[in-house]
Write a protein that holds these residues in place. Sequence first.
Motif, short mmCIF file in Angstrom:
data_model
loop_
_atom_site.label_atom_id
_atom_site.label_comp_id
_atom_site.label_asym_id
_atom_site.label_seq_id
_atom_site.Cartn_x
_atom_site.Cartn_y
_atom_site.Cartn_z
N THR A 1 -8.98 -5.29 -11.38
CA THR A 1 -9.88 -6.19 -10.53
C THR A 1 -10.07 -5.52 -9.00
OG1 THR A 1 -7.80 -7.28 -9.51
CG2 THR A 1 -8.88 -8.20 -11.42
N MET A 2 -9.43 -4.19 -8.63
CA MET A 2 -9.52 -3.75 -7.38
C MET A 2 -10.73 -2.60 -7.44
SD MET A 2 -5.80 -2.75 -5.82
CE MET A 2 -4.72 -3.24 -7.41
N THR A 3 -11.22 -2.57 -6.22
CA THR A 3 -12.19 -1.45 -6.17
C THR A 3 -11.56 0.01 -6.34
OG1 THR A 3 -12.27 -1.59 -3.82
CG2 THR A 3 -13.70 -3.03 -4.83
N ALA A 4 -12.52 0.83 -6.46
CA ALA A 4 -11.85 2.38 -6.74
C ALA A 4 -11.20 2.77 -5.49
CB ALA A 4 -12.89 3.13 -6.87
N GLN B 1 -0.29 -2.68 -4.57
CA GLN B 1 0.32 -3.38 -5.75
C GLN B 1 0.72 -4.79 -5.23
OE1 GLN B 1 3.71 -0.76 -5.85
NE2 GLN B 1 2.61 1.12 -6.40
N SER B 2 0.45 -5.72 -6.05
CA SER B 2 0.83 -6.97 -5.70
C SER B 2 2.12 -7.52 -5.91
CB SER B 2 -0.07 -7.97 -6.32
OG SER B 2 0.05 -7.98 -7.59
N CYS B 3 2.95 -8.02 -4.81
CA CYS B 3 4.29 -8.11 -4.88
C CYS B 3 4.48 -9.61 -4.73
CB CYS B 3 4.94 -7.20 -3.94
SG CYS B 3 4.64 -5.50 -4.07
N TRP B 4 5.52 -10.39 -5.32
CA TRP B 4 6.00 -11.63 -5.08
C TRP B 4 7.34 -11.74 -4.32
CZ3 TRP B 4 2.97 -15.73 -5.43
CH2 TRP B 4 1.86 -15.81 -6.33
N PHE B 5 7.25 -12.40 -3.22
CA PHE B 5 8.48 -12.49 -2.46
C PHE B 5 8.74 -14.10 -2.27
CE2 PHE B 5 7.20 -8.13 -1.28
CZ PHE B 5 8.25 -7.49 -1.91
N SER B 6 10.22 -14.74 -2.08
CA SER B 6 10.34 -15.63 -1.61
C SER B 6 9.93 -16.11 -0.29
CB SER B 6 11.95 -16.01 -1.86
OG SER B 6 12.72 -15.40 -0.86
N TYR C 1 3.10 -3.35 3.99
CA TYR C 1 3.18 -4.50 3.27
C TYR C 1 2.16 -5.25 4.05
CZ TYR C 1 7.00 -3.52 0.24
OH TYR C 1 7.78 -3.28 -0.72
N LEU C 2 1.02 -5.79 3.39
CA LEU C 2 -0.25 -6.47 3.70
C LEU C 2 -0.54 -7.89 3.25
CD1 LEU C 2 -2.09 -3.31 3.85
CD2 LEU C 2 -0.99 -4.13 5.77
N LEU C 3 -1.55 -8.71 3.84
CA LEU C 3 -2.05 -9.94 3.03
C LEU C 3 -3.19 -9.33 2.40
CD1 LEU C 3 -1.54 -12.57 6.20
CD2 LEU C 3 -0.19 -12.01 3.88
N PRO C 4 -3.69 -9.96 1.46
CA PRO C 4 -5.08 -9.76 0.94
C PRO C 4 -6.23 -10.34 1.70
CG PRO C 4 -3.80 -11.51 -0.33
CD PRO C 4 -2.90 -10.93 0.73
N LYS C 5 -7.25 -9.47 1.90
CA LYS C 5 -8.30 -9.98 2.65
C LYS C 5 -9.47 -8.86 2.84
CE LYS C 5 -6.40 -7.75 6.84
NZ LYS C 5 -5.28 -6.88 6.28
N GLY C 6 -10.53 -9.12 3.05
CA GLY C 6 -11.61 -8.13 2.98
C GLY C 6 -12.89 -8.71 3.49
N ARG C 7 -13.72 -7.89 3.55
CA ARG C 7 -15.22 -8.01 4.06
C ARG C 7 -16.09 -9.18 3.58
NH1 ARG C 7 -17.46 -2.33 4.88
NH2 ARG C 7 -16.52 -2.21 2.66
N LYS C 8 -16.68 -9.90 4.20
CA LYS C 8 -17.85 -10.77 3.59
C LYS C 8 -18.79 -9.82 3.09
CE LYS C 8 -20.55 -13.02 5.93
NZ LYS C 8 -21.96 -13.12 5.31
N ASP C 9 -19.47 -10.24 2.05
CA ASP C 9 -20.50 -9.50 1.33
C ASP C 9 -21.86 -10.23 2.10
OD1 ASP C 9 -18.94 -7.93 -0.21
OD2 ASP C 9 -19.61 -9.02 -2.21
N ILE C 10 -22.77 -9.74 1.90
CA ILE C 10 -24.33 -10.32 2.54
C ILE C 10 -24.50 -11.48 1.60
CG2 ILE C 10 -26.81 -9.91 2.60
CD1 ILE C 10 -25.95 -6.72 3.23
N SER C 11 -24.87 -12.67 2.44
CA SER C 11 -25.26 -13.87 1.98
C SER C 11 -23.77 -14.49 1.29
CB SER C 11 -26.20 -13.85 0.95
OG SER C 11 -27.38 -13.44 1.59
N GLU C 12 -22.74 -14.16 1.53
CA GLU C 12 -21.74 -14.95 0.82
C GLU C 12 -20.92 -15.68 2.13
OE1 GLU C 12 -17.77 -13.29 -1.76
OE2 GLU C 12 -18.37 -12.23 0.01
N HIS D 1 0.96 -1.07 0.06
CA HIS D 1 0.19 -0.13 0.02
C HIS D 1 0.90 1.42 0.09
CE1 HIS D 1 -3.24 2.80 0.98
NE2 HIS D 1 -3.86 1.99 1.23
N PRO D 2 1.14 1.71 -1.18
CA PRO D 2 2.07 2.89 -1.29
C PRO D 2 1.84 4.02 -0.51
CG PRO D 2 1.53 2.20 -3.53
CD PRO D 2 0.66 1.40 -2.31
N GLN D 3 0.65 4.28 -0.30
CA GLN D 3 0.29 5.76 0.48
C GLN D 3 0.53 5.47 2.01
OE1 GLN D 3 -3.73 5.57 -1.05
NE2 GLN D 3 -3.63 7.34 -2.34
#
Length: 191
Positions: free
Chosen positions: A145-148, A153-158, A49-60, A43-45
């Motif tokens: 694919t991201m929301t507004a 930025q996705s980054c690959w690391f060993s 460095y974070l893990l991908p995650k997010g909120r569950k949508d209703i009924s998901e 997250h440049p701003q």
Amino acid sequence: MAAPKFPTLQLFSPEFLICAGAILFQPPRDRPDSPLQVCILFHPQKDEYLLPKGRKDISENPYHTALRETYEETGYPCDFLPVRMHTRAPQAGEDIKDTANGRELFPLTEPFAMTFRNVGGGTDKNYKMIWWFIAKVTGEKQEGTMTASEGFQSCWFSETEVVEKLTFESDRDVVRKALELVRATYVTDST
């Protein structure tokens, strides 16, 4: 009135948020000396460095949330990576007693960890429950694919770099456990 037998925290819908995410791996290689690769977010701003995650949508359900959020935030289509791990969950239709350590089974795509975070601070009831899964890339990176509101930025690391890159210790703990499970399932000692 009887008190609960065990210490209990009871929350109602305005007091909790269900989230899910995944530790995203390149598919394990056949060669044991090939290092595992893990995708994390920058997250440049915030310079985090974070893990991908997010909120569950209703009924998901959280399984779909983990795959959807990981895809949206990294841009990589993915699916669960089955691992050998301990679980306390019974197989469908199985009648077994719950035990503290569970039993080791393979293949499992169950959540391997859960983070329970008090985001309200202090005594406020404002909890975020994050279910963590292990996933593998199944296709090429997709743009847009991201929301507004997201600017990752996705980054690959060993596997040797990824833990040190992550900003938060709780994320590091989750990745350490995921690496342990993937190594134990797929990486064998060739000596």
